[in-house]
Design a protein around this motif. Sequence first.
Motif, PDB file in Angstrom:
ATOM      1  N   GLY A   1     -29.397  20.105  27.920  1.00 13.30           N
ATOM      2  CA  GLY A   1     -29.447  20.935  26.879  1.00 13.30           C
ATOM      3  C   GLY A   1     -29.049  19.984  25.796  1.00 13.30           C
ATOM      4  N   PHE A   2     -29.395  20.312  24.635  1.00 15.48           N
ATOM      5  CA  PHE A   2     -29.056  19.482  23.408  1.00 15.48           C
ATOM      6  C   PHE A   2     -27.275  19.397  23.113  1.00 15.48           C
ATOM      7  N   ASP A   3     -26.594  19.146  24.189  1.00 18.31           N
ATOM      8  CA  ASP A   3     -25.164  18.848  23.954  1.00 18.31           C
ATOM      9  C   ASP A   3     -24.880  17.336  23.973  1.00 18.31           C
ATOM     10  N   CYS A   4     -23.539  17.122  24.135  1.00 15.21           N
ATOM     11  CA  CYS A   4     -23.337  15.871  23.993  1.00 15.21           C
ATOM     12  C   CYS A   4     -23.609  14.911  24.928  1.00 15.21           C
ATOM     13  N   ILE A   5     -23.892  15.549  26.131  1.00 11.55           N
ATOM     14  CA  ILE A   5     -24.223  14.693  27.450  1.00 11.55           C
ATOM     15  C   ILE A   5     -25.604  14.112  27.177  1.00 11.55           C
ATOM     16  N   THR A   6     -26.724  15.096  27.079  1.00 12.42           N
ATOM     17  CA  THR A   6     -28.008  14.917  26.967  1.00 12.42           C
ATOM     18  C   THR A   6     -28.294  13.841  25.381  1.00 12.42           C
ATOM     19  N   THR A   7     -27.679  14.031  24.425  1.00 14.34           N
ATOM     20  CA  THR A   7     -27.945  13.279  23.244  1.00 14.34           C
ATOM     21  C   THR A   7     -27.569  11.977  23.439  1.00 14.34           C
ATOM     22  N   GLY A   8     -26.242  11.953  24.126  1.00 16.39           N
ATOM     23  CA  GLY A   8     -25.530  10.650  24.504  1.00 16.39           C
ATOM     24  C   GLY A   8     -26.700   9.703  25.310  1.00 16.39           C
ATOM     25  N   TYR A   9     -27.017  10.466  26.318  1.00 17.44           N
ATOM     26  CA  TYR A   9     -27.883   9.750  27.150  1.00 17.44           C
ATOM     27  C   TYR A   9     -29.133   9.163  26.603  1.00 17.44           C
ATOM     28  N   ALA A  10     -29.631  10.042  25.656  1.00 18.36           N
ATOM     29  CA  ALA A  10     -30.968   9.694  24.884  1.00 18.36           C
ATOM     30  C   ALA A  10     -30.672   8.396  23.846  1.00 18.36           C
ATOM     31  N   TYR A  11     -29.412   8.330  23.405  1.00 19.31           N
ATOM     32  CA  TYR A  11     -28.826   7.247  22.684  1.00 19.31           C
ATOM     33  C   TYR A  11     -28.903   5.949  23.274  1.00 19.31           C
ATOM     34  N   THR A  12     -28.713   6.011  24.732  1.00 17.26           N
ATOM     35  CA  THR A  12     -28.454   4.896  25.155  1.00 17.26           C
ATOM     36  C   THR A  12     -30.003   4.444  25.917  1.00 17.26           C
TER      37      THR A  12
ATOM     38  N   ASP B   1     -19.583  26.368  32.947  1.00 14.46           N
ATOM     39  CA  ASP B   1     -19.778  25.382  32.044  1.00 14.46           C
ATOM     40  C   ASP B   1     -18.619  24.247  32.113  1.00 14.46           C
ATOM     41  N   LEU B   2     -17.584  24.567  32.720  1.00 14.78           N
ATOM     42  CA  LEU B   2     -16.565  23.569  32.832  1.00 14.78           C
ATOM     43  C   LEU B   2     -17.081  22.776  34.037  1.00 14.78           C
ATOM     44  N   LEU B   3     -17.863  23.120  35.206  1.00 15.02           N
ATOM     45  CA  LEU B   3     -18.348  22.494  36.257  1.00 15.02           C
ATOM     46  C   LEU B   3     -19.285  21.090  35.885  1.00 15.02           C
ATOM     47  N   HIS B   4     -20.060  21.575  34.765  1.00 14.08           N
ATOM     48  CA  HIS B   4     -21.061  20.484  34.287  1.00 14.08           C
ATOM     49  C   HIS B   4     -20.256  19.278  33.529  1.00 14.08           C
ATOM     50  N   PHE B   5     -19.024  19.561  33.096  1.00 13.78           N
ATOM     51  CA  PHE B   5     -18.410  18.371  32.611  1.00 13.78           C
ATOM     52  C   PHE B   5     -17.451  17.379  33.669  1.00 13.78           C
ATOM     53  N   ILE B   6     -17.116  18.311  34.695  1.00 19.65           N
ATOM     54  CA  ILE B   6     -16.587  17.713  35.992  1.00 19.65           C
ATOM     55  C   ILE B   6     -17.660  16.766  36.337  1.00 19.65           C
ATOM     56  N   MET B   7     -18.794  17.300  36.582  1.00 16.22           N
ATOM     57  CA  MET B   7     -20.095  16.508  36.833  1.00 16.22           C
ATOM     58  C   MET B   7     -20.096  15.166  36.334  1.00 16.22           C
ATOM     59  N   VAL B   8     -20.238  15.170  34.877  1.00 13.50           N
ATOM     60  CA  VAL B   8     -20.406  14.173  34.248  1.00 13.50           C
ATOM     61  C   VAL B   8     -19.190  12.855  34.343  1.00 13.50           C
ATOM     62  N   ILE B   9     -17.871  13.835  34.195  1.00 11.62           N
ATOM     63  CA  ILE B   9     -16.643  12.863  34.392  1.00 11.62           C
ATOM     64  C   ILE B   9     -16.766  12.022  35.721  1.00 11.62           C
ATOM     65  N   SER B  10     -17.440  12.587  37.012  1.00 16.62           N
ATOM     66  CA  SER B  10     -17.671  11.966  38.102  1.00 16.62           C
ATOM     67  C   SER B  10     -18.685  11.043  38.195  1.00 16.62           C
ATOM     68  N   ALA B  11     -19.564  11.072  37.404  1.00 17.89           N
ATOM     69  CA  ALA B  11     -20.689  10.373  37.384  1.00 17.89           C
ATOM     70  C   ALA B  11     -21.174  10.170  35.685  1.00 17.89           C
ATOM     71  N   PRO B  12     -20.292   9.082  35.094  1.00 18.66           N
ATOM     72  CA  PRO B  12     -20.396   9.022  33.552  1.00 18.66           C
ATOM     73  C   PRO B  12     -21.423   8.122  33.071  1.00 18.66           C
ATOM     74  N   GLN B  13     -22.135   7.291  33.963  1.00 18.20           N
ATOM     75  CA  GLN B  13     -22.684   6.203  33.500  1.00 18.20           C
ATOM     76  C   GLN B  13     -24.263   6.637  33.283  1.00 18.20           C
ATOM     77  N   PRO B  14     -24.983   5.929  32.201  1.00 21.09           N
ATOM     78  CA  PRO B  14     -26.420   6.512  32.309  1.00 21.09           C
ATOM     79  C   PRO B  14     -27.316   6.288  33.486  1.00 21.09           C
ATOM     80  N   GLN B  15     -26.995   5.442  34.311  1.00 17.30           N
ATOM     81  CA  GLN B  15     -27.764   5.000  35.809  1.00 17.30           C
ATOM     82  C   GLN B  15     -27.410   6.406  36.472  1.00 17.30           C
ATOM     83  N   HIS B  16     -26.318   7.279  36.198  1.00 19.13           N
ATOM     84  CA  HIS B  16     -26.107   8.391  36.972  1.00 19.13           C
ATOM     85  C   HIS B  16     -26.838   9.514  36.615  1.00 19.13           C
ATOM     86  N   PHE B  17     -27.332   9.648  35.461  1.00 23.89           N
ATOM     87  CA  PHE B  17     -27.778  10.629  34.866  1.00 23.89           C
ATOM     88  C   PHE B  17     -28.810  11.370  35.741  1.00 23.89           C
ATOM     89  N   GLY B  18     -29.687  10.756  36.295  1.00 26.05           N
ATOM     90  CA  GLY B  18     -30.906  11.409  37.078  1.00 26.05           C
ATOM     91  C   GLY B  18     -30.079  12.276  38.084  1.00 26.05           C
TER      92      GLY B  18
END
Length: 584
Positions: free
Chosen positions: A341-352, A535-552
């Motif tokens: 979705g167009f939240d901070c996670i996806t837009t941050g990944y697009a930035y990288t 919704d909180l679970l998806h932030f926990i997911m990102v905290i567990s795998a924060p690098q752009p290489q983990h986004f997949g």
Amino acid sequence: MSLRADAAPCGGVVVDFESDDVREARKKKARSIPGSALIYLRGPKFLIYVSGALSMWGDRMWHFAISVFLIELYGRNLLLTAVFGLVVAGSVLLLGAMIGDWVDRNPRNKVAHASLFIQNISVTVCSIVLMLVFSYKKWIEQIWDGWLTVVCYTVVIILADVANLASTALTIAIQRDWIVVITGYNRGHLAGMNATMRRIDQVTNILAPLAVGQVMTLASNVVGCGFILGWNLVSLIVEFIFLSRVYRIVPELSEKPPALEVDDENFLEGRTERTIATGLHVTEERCSISLHLKEITNLPLCFRKFQWFLSTCKEGWKAYYRQPVFFAGMGLAFLYTTVLGFDCITTGYAYTQGISGSLLSLLMGVSAITGLMGTVMFTKLRKVYGLVNTGVISSCLHLGCLLLCVCSVFAPGSPMDLSLLMPFTESANDSESRNMARPRQKQTYPLQGVSNQPLLPDRSSIHWTNTTVLFENMPSGNTPDSYVSIILLFLGVITARIGLWSFDLTVTQLLQENICESERGVVNGVQSSMNYLMDLLHFIMVISAPQPQHFGILVIISVLFITTGHTMYFLYARKAKRKQHLNT
């Protein structure tokens, strides 16, 4: 001709939803009335639309501004924003059933006016505190060895959280209860109002943050706070007048069945007298327990309040579980566990991946258009195929578009590297192989702005926060080897919003139609709690795998959660169709 709702009657109330034939006949009759446009402008639907637009605009501005303000206050650090996100999500998760129970047990006008007043006053007071902090920050930091600053931060977060809770109550009251009554339990009118409210939400999602962002950019944060303060005061007056008028011109809103505490057997059999007797017996037992606690403890009131809180939450979750649309509601909640979705996670990944802020803003506008297309598709599909089948079609469309996101994980230009998930204790040979693999990752830029990304559960404001903060240090240098991966990702995310919003409207109307009037508040309150939890679970997911290489990996997990959610809806649709066949 009328169609009786599938939901069992509660509290002696039977809800009838009119067929599409009756709706078309009324529409033709309305067209022949002179001055129908003026009648519409004075009618309850238009007043609800204007009131909802003002409320949504204020919410969008506030959610955007508070995230930016907290980042600015703490020296462009994520701490305050993360704390705020956790407090907001945790409070709704714990108090969602309580809020819904309060909505059910009080008159509609009292609930709407109290929620509106608390929300706007909380935002107003919070804006005043922020203006003082921004204006006298250095002086405040010198008082009490800096502890006054901590007090100010605490007050801001608490007031913002109270405003969010009041906004949740107002949303449940107006969009889940008032609209059903205003439409006269007409399925066609209800679908139209739901779609219109969602279109208003989509438009304000873009324009409101842009407006307040321009004020903050061209002037200052203090002026931005003053702008929000003035908007909330004016909005409070207008919304209060409009909602009061709607309550007066729709007499059915003043007729509300009492919320009774019943067990499952009595609920299904409709034994009202026995239910009341059982409720009185339970009340007497609880009173005796409270009196016993008063004799043996020094704090009987605290125990009674805590017992009442636990009992209300338990009954709310039980009411949610026994609803015929339980699986549909759970399916919608599972869709919140996603990074697509167009939240901070996806837009941050697009930035990288070398995507500029201006291009991301353009893509967000396109996604808003596809979201509006989803609301139009919902009304068309519901009229032709029915509500349940509309959800099935929307689910298939949503999942089909998200397959493009899965393909992007393995497409050229994808930075995914599973070796980064390995333990740090590696041999020399592993280190050499790691160094050999690094040239493949040159298309991935360092995420310089990630520390400034807010972790807010509200998706509406996060992208604009990144536009303001994240893209200040746009990477320069080499471009990615291939844009195929990022193109497939955003193509899937944007097109999937057509099915997503159509599915969301489907489940929303199913909840409106199948939940009895005396339980609408508590069930929708629990639904809000489930949405925040997932919704909180998806932030926990990102905290567990924060690098752009983990986004997949996050993309694949998100698709699995979404598939699970749609599978739950398919189970509900199958059960609903079987029940319909048995009744016919």
